[in-house]
Design an enzyme around this catalytic site. Structure first.
Site, PDB file in Angstrom:
ATOM      1  N   HIS A  38      47.033  67.090  18.575  1.00 20.76           N
ATOM      2  CA  HIS A  38      45.507  66.828  17.978  1.00 20.76           C
ATOM      3  C   HIS A  38      45.423  67.032  16.599  1.00 20.76           C
ATOM      4  O   HIS A  38      46.159  68.062  16.076  1.00 20.76           O
ATOM      5  CB  HIS A  38      44.523  67.960  19.013  1.00 20.76           C
ATOM      6  CG  HIS A  38      44.100  67.194  20.222  1.00 20.76           C
ATOM      7  ND1 HIS A  38      42.768  67.039  20.208  1.00 20.76           N
ATOM      8  CD2 HIS A  38      44.699  66.660  21.515  1.00 20.76           C
ATOM      9  CE1 HIS A  38      42.300  66.344  21.661  1.00 20.76           C
ATOM     10  NE2 HIS A  38      43.685  66.392  22.085  1.00 20.76           N
ATOM     11  N   GLU A 106      42.606  59.034  21.169  1.00 13.66           N
ATOM     12  CA  GLU A 106      41.165  59.241  20.969  1.00 13.66           C
ATOM     13  C   GLU A 106      40.807  59.115  19.349  1.00 13.66           C
ATOM     14  O   GLU A 106      41.207  59.666  18.629  1.00 13.66           O
ATOM     15  CB  GLU A 106      40.699  60.719  21.483  1.00 13.66           C
ATOM     16  CG  GLU A 106      41.223  61.085  22.867  1.00 13.66           C
ATOM     17  CD  GLU A 106      42.612  61.688  23.113  1.00 13.66           C
ATOM     18  OE1 GLU A 106      42.949  62.339  21.847  1.00 13.66           O
ATOM     19  OE2 GLU A 106      42.718  61.903  24.363  1.00 13.66           O
TER      20      GLU A 106
END
Length: 322
Positions: A38, A106
């Site tokens: 991330h 994402e």
């Protein structure tokens, strides 16, 4: 027989905490590690975000367990030619114990350079082209490519592993499961969804590993554990494509106000009862998963590892119903 691993959450823990968890996982009897990739956490309560490729280098020296990214998006934020080098070095450092888990990503992590966030079908198309580039560069040969989404010019990796790492493709819908069956060396999906597994197998994935994961919040007080799980990971109960299209942590915090503690309690095992934890993990084994990764939410990592070492993992090694 299903194997069990520990999930390292870069969104929730510092580099030092992740390394400590990896060592504790090995001591507790877990067989594998998975680690998230991330740029941002999902919300401010999680509050962390170390660079996964630095973490894998450190993990290679801290533990002998295999490591899988859960999962990397190799299409927008980092060019696939650069990720080919990162993954090749990771495979060398871990002496072949690295697996490359990939997915379509994402917006939360991939929008940071101002690129347009593609539609889901386009992201899958980009993923397929990216994997072609990465696999070719892993050969160690000079490679040039001019495709629909990427250009590579006279690139060559000089540090490559003896064998290329397996690529596990993540998917939460039928198209992604089919892509995983066609392109992947294995399939990653988070819930025990037998229909997705069947689609993966029918699309070419028969005989290849199916890998899943879940989060739990072990704690001596179930109510407190539930509040911790809700505060840090209510975002996991958001419906539809919100997790793929919302772009910053505050948007996730706003959306998560729709998730109640009761909704979290239905989805996340909380509290100290080992029977609850065993049942949740066995559901994945019963659905046909080859590997299941469990991540502990919150600060009581030592309590979690003590419980899993003495009460949960030994039970999971027994036949169901024993």
């Amino acid at each position: 027989m299903t194997g069990y691993g520990y999930f390292l959450s870069c969104e929730e823990f510092t580099p030092e905490e992740l390394l400590t968890q990896a060592r504790l996982a090995e001591q507790a009897g877990f067989h594998y590690l998975a680690i998230s990739d991330h740029y941002h956490p999902w919300n401010e309560a999680q509050g962390s975000s170390p660079f996964v490729w630095s973490m894998i280098g450190a993990l290679s020296q801290a533990t002998s367990l295999p490591v899988t990214t859960f999962v990397t998006c190799p299409t927008v934020r980092i060019h696939p030619a650069v990720l080919a080098q990162a993954t090749a070095t990771s495979a060398v450092l871990t002496e072949g114990r690295f697996r490359f888990g990939v997915g379509s990503g994402e917006a939360l992590n991939e929008h940071i350079l101002g690129d347009r966030w593609p539609t889901a079908p386009e992201r899958l198309e980009m993923l397929e082209e990216a994997l072609q580039i990465i696999r070719r560069l892993w050969t160690g040969e000079e490679y040039s490519h001019r495709g629909k989404h990427y250009t590579v010019e006279n690139a060559r990796l000089y540090t490559v592993p003896e064998e290329p790492p397996p690529i596990l493709v993540s998917g939460f819908g039928p198209q992604a499961a089919e892509l995983a069956g066609r392109l992947g060396d294995g399939f990653v999906t988070m819930g025990p969804d037998t229909e997705l597994i069947e689609r993966f197998h029918k699309s070419g994935g028969a005989g290849r590993p199916v890998v899943g994961g879940l989060k739990v919040c072990w704690g001596r007080d179930r109510g407190e554990a539930l509040r911790t799980a809700h505060q840090r990971w209510a975002t996991e109960q958001l419906p539809g494509e919100l997790n793929q299209v919302l772009s910053v942590p505050r948007h996730f915090e706003q959306a998560a106000t729709l998730v109640t503690e009761e909704m979290t309690a239905e989805q996340v095992v909380c509290g100290p009862d080992p029977e609850d934890h065993v049942a949740a993990l066995r559901a994945y084994a019963d659905a046909g998963f080859d590997e299941v990764y469990v991540g502990q939410i919150g600060p009581d990592q030592q309590g979690f590892f003590d419980c899993y070492r003495t009460e949960v993992l030994p039970r999971l090694r027994e036949p169901a119903g024993a």
